[in-house]
Design a protein around this motif. Sequence first.
Motif, PDB file in Angstrom:
ATOM      1  N   ALA A 339      27.236  45.974  33.779  1.00 54.94           N
ATOM      2  CA  ALA A 339      28.036  46.200  34.987  1.00 54.94           C
ATOM      3  C   ALA A 339      27.470  45.422  36.170  1.00 54.94           C
ATOM      4  N   ARG A 340      26.145  45.381  36.286  1.00 54.18           N
ATOM      5  CA  ARG A 340      25.522  44.624  37.379  1.00 54.18           C
ATOM      6  C   ARG A 340      25.806  43.142  37.239  1.00 54.18           C
ATOM      7  N   GLU A 341      25.751  42.632  36.010  1.00 54.32           N
ATOM      8  CA  GLU A 341      26.040  41.210  35.807  1.00 54.32           C
ATOM      9  C   GLU A 341      27.508  40.914  36.117  1.00 54.32           C
ATOM     10  N   THR A 342      28.392  41.844  35.766  1.00 55.19           N
ATOM     11  CA  THR A 342      29.816  41.665  36.071  1.00 55.19           C
ATOM     12  C   THR A 342      30.033  41.667  37.582  1.00 55.19           C
ATOM     13  N   LEU A 343      29.298  42.521  38.286  1.00 54.17           N
ATOM     14  CA  LEU A 343      29.401  42.543  39.741  1.00 54.17           C
ATOM     15  C   LEU A 343      28.890  41.226  40.332  1.00 54.17           C
ATOM     16  N   ARG A 344      27.846  40.664  39.737  1.00 58.05           N
ATOM     17  CA  ARG A 344      27.362  39.349  40.191  1.00 58.05           C
ATOM     18  C   ARG A 344      28.431  38.285  39.943  1.00 58.05           C
ATOM     19  N   MET A 345      29.106  38.366  38.821  1.00 60.71           N
ATOM     20  CA  MET A 345      30.217  37.461  38.545  1.00 60.71           C
ATOM     21  C   MET A 345      31.309  37.626  39.610  1.00 60.71           C
ATOM     22  N   GLY A 346      31.551  38.886  40.008  1.00 60.37           N
ATOM     23  CA  GLY A 346      32.530  39.137  41.058  1.00 60.37           C
ATOM     24  C   GLY A 346      32.122  38.535  42.390  1.00 60.37           C
ATOM     25  N   ASP A 347      30.830  38.531  42.680  1.00 61.28           N
ATOM     26  CA  ASP A 347      30.353  37.903  43.917  1.00 61.28           C
ATOM     27  C   ASP A 347      30.672  36.405  43.922  1.00 61.28           C
ATOM     28  N   LEU A 348      30.514  35.759  42.764  1.00 59.07           N
ATOM     29  CA  LEU A 348      30.850  34.337  42.674  1.00 59.07           C
ATOM     30  C   LEU A 348      32.340  34.108  42.900  1.00 59.07           C
ATOM     31  N   VAL A 349      33.157  34.976  42.293  1.00 59.52           N
ATOM     32  CA  VAL A 349      34.611  34.849  42.462  1.00 59.52           C
ATOM     33  C   VAL A 349      34.994  35.057  43.929  1.00 59.52           C
ATOM     34  N   GLU A 350      34.371  36.037  44.568  1.00 49.29           N
ATOM     35  CA  GLU A 350      34.648  36.287  45.980  1.00 49.29           C
ATOM     36  C   GLU A 350      34.286  35.064  46.831  1.00 49.29           C
ATOM     37  N   ALA A 351      33.137  34.462  46.535  1.00 49.34           N
ATOM     38  CA  ALA A 351      32.733  33.267  47.278  1.00 49.34           C
ATOM     39  C   ALA A 351      33.712  32.117  47.042  1.00 49.34           C
ATOM     40  N   MET A 352      34.190  31.955  45.803  1.00 56.30           N
ATOM     41  CA  MET A 352      35.174  30.913  45.503  1.00 56.30           C
ATOM     42  C   MET A 352      36.451  31.120  46.317  1.00 56.30           C
TER      43      MET A 352
END
Length: 573
Positions: A339-352
């Motif tokens: 879940a933490r790694e998925t949230l990190r993936m979400g941070d990248l998507v948000e930045a994009m």
Amino acid sequence: MGSLVLLDLMGGIALLLWGLHMVRSGILRAFGPDLRRFLGKALRNRFAAFGAGLGLTALLQSSTATGLITSSFTAEGLVNLVPALAIMLGANVGTTLIVQVLSFDIAAVAPVFFVIGVTAFRSGARSRIKDVGRVFIGLGLMLLALHILLTTLAPAENAPGVRIFLNAITGDPVLCILIGAVVTWAAHSSVATVLLIMSLAYSHFVSPYAAFALVLGANIGSALNPIFEGARRDNPASYRLPVGNMLNRLVGVLLVAPFLHPIVDVMLTWQPHLAKATATFHIAFNVLTAILFIGLLDGVARMLVRLLPDKAPETDPSRPRYLDESALETPSLALADAARETLRMGDLVEAMLRKVMDGMMTNDKSLVDQVSRMDDGVDGLDEAIKLYVTKLTRGSLDEREGHRAMEIIAFAINLEHIGDIVDKNLSELATKKIKRRFQFSPEGAGELSAFHKRIMDSLRIAFGVFMSGDVNEARWLVAEKAALRNFELAAIERHLDRLREGRLETIETTSLHLDVLRDLRRIHSHICSAAYPVLDAAGKLPATLQSEPDMNEISNPAHPVHALTRSPPQLDD
């Protein structure tokens, strides 16, 4: 005769290890997240941490499991090394308590544990009750295994060949320590090894001196597994906690081993029963080691930081940070890591999503160029998360854990789709606008910015829903989906009004404007997917969701919107 005794002995050890596994897995399944939160709150000072490690390990019957939980905190930078080392000191004491309890003759209680465990496991309506039943079955198996070991060894006591063999391999104290360490490392359990040593000592297969030396080896062996399995080879700092724990054990063994003969004499004078004396020595060794090191942890931590420095910052965003392979044996920990790694993936998507819109509005090509590189990171994390969770699902998961695993995979897939829309659609639109030096009208730019802000707000809400499962926030997301559809239709209508007025910026950017609205709306649909599992689990999911308009219809050249853009009205002079 000898081969049958050996076979029965191996069977008893296997049953003991399986009982330990059932107890540990049952408690982690039933109370894993609660134990993790409890441990996190206890990491405020070394003495509270010591008590937490002792209590948690006495419950789990495994200092390795406690070490994995604690290592996940230290690896993520959520806790200082000093309280983490204190937890391991407590864990080393806690793992001796079950040995002390089992040193008494309580084998008659095994049938009671079996009855309670099977009844709870078969009739438990909730998963937690079934997991508690698993714990009682495991305790019964452990007691049964001890009975088998004692029963097997008793008739072999007078076998001269067995006695000569054991005397040969346990005659040297250094060899005894090495044998104890290797057996414990192979068995992944100091509890099982010490219980076996107690059985051998009770049946007089090994001398008191050899039994105590084997116990010292078992303490070293139990510290080996976290070093080989709990640390990440690409991160030297992750070795600090297991190496520090091993250092404590080694120093304790080096201090005690030279005085083993007088210690044995004192212990047997106080406790003639050799099995109970072995258990008492085991707990005394760990208590004294804890007392010795509890005040020295600051210096130990500084030394470990110097020897094992932090790794250089990770430059490849596609490499996972939190997917710990050693946590796969503990589903609650592995799911938290995923879940933490998925949230990190979400941070990248948000930045994009933020960069592509900023680049589009300011005609900054450098921001748009960053998006493609970030999407490669999103794709890499998506693959890593799916592979990690798939490995986890190959094991035994309860219903709650299985649902959570599917939620994580589904959310990661939707984030990856959002990244693709940003990279392949919005980036292309932004590049076209920058290349042709188009400018949105002030009203059009304001509408797109407001629409984009609502998308970003929804994305952050979706992160919270994904992590917390908040039903109210999930319902807000679904409601926002309908509200955003109305906002989009109103924005399109206002855009068409400006187009009818013949405004030059609107005519030049009409295709871009409508395509951006369409792609942002598609992104929001993927964002709202985080709400559906939460509402479904709470029984709040509507029987029929409001039907989605076909967004491809708007992009169809035959759509009235595009008919207007193909034939703009003539401008009057």
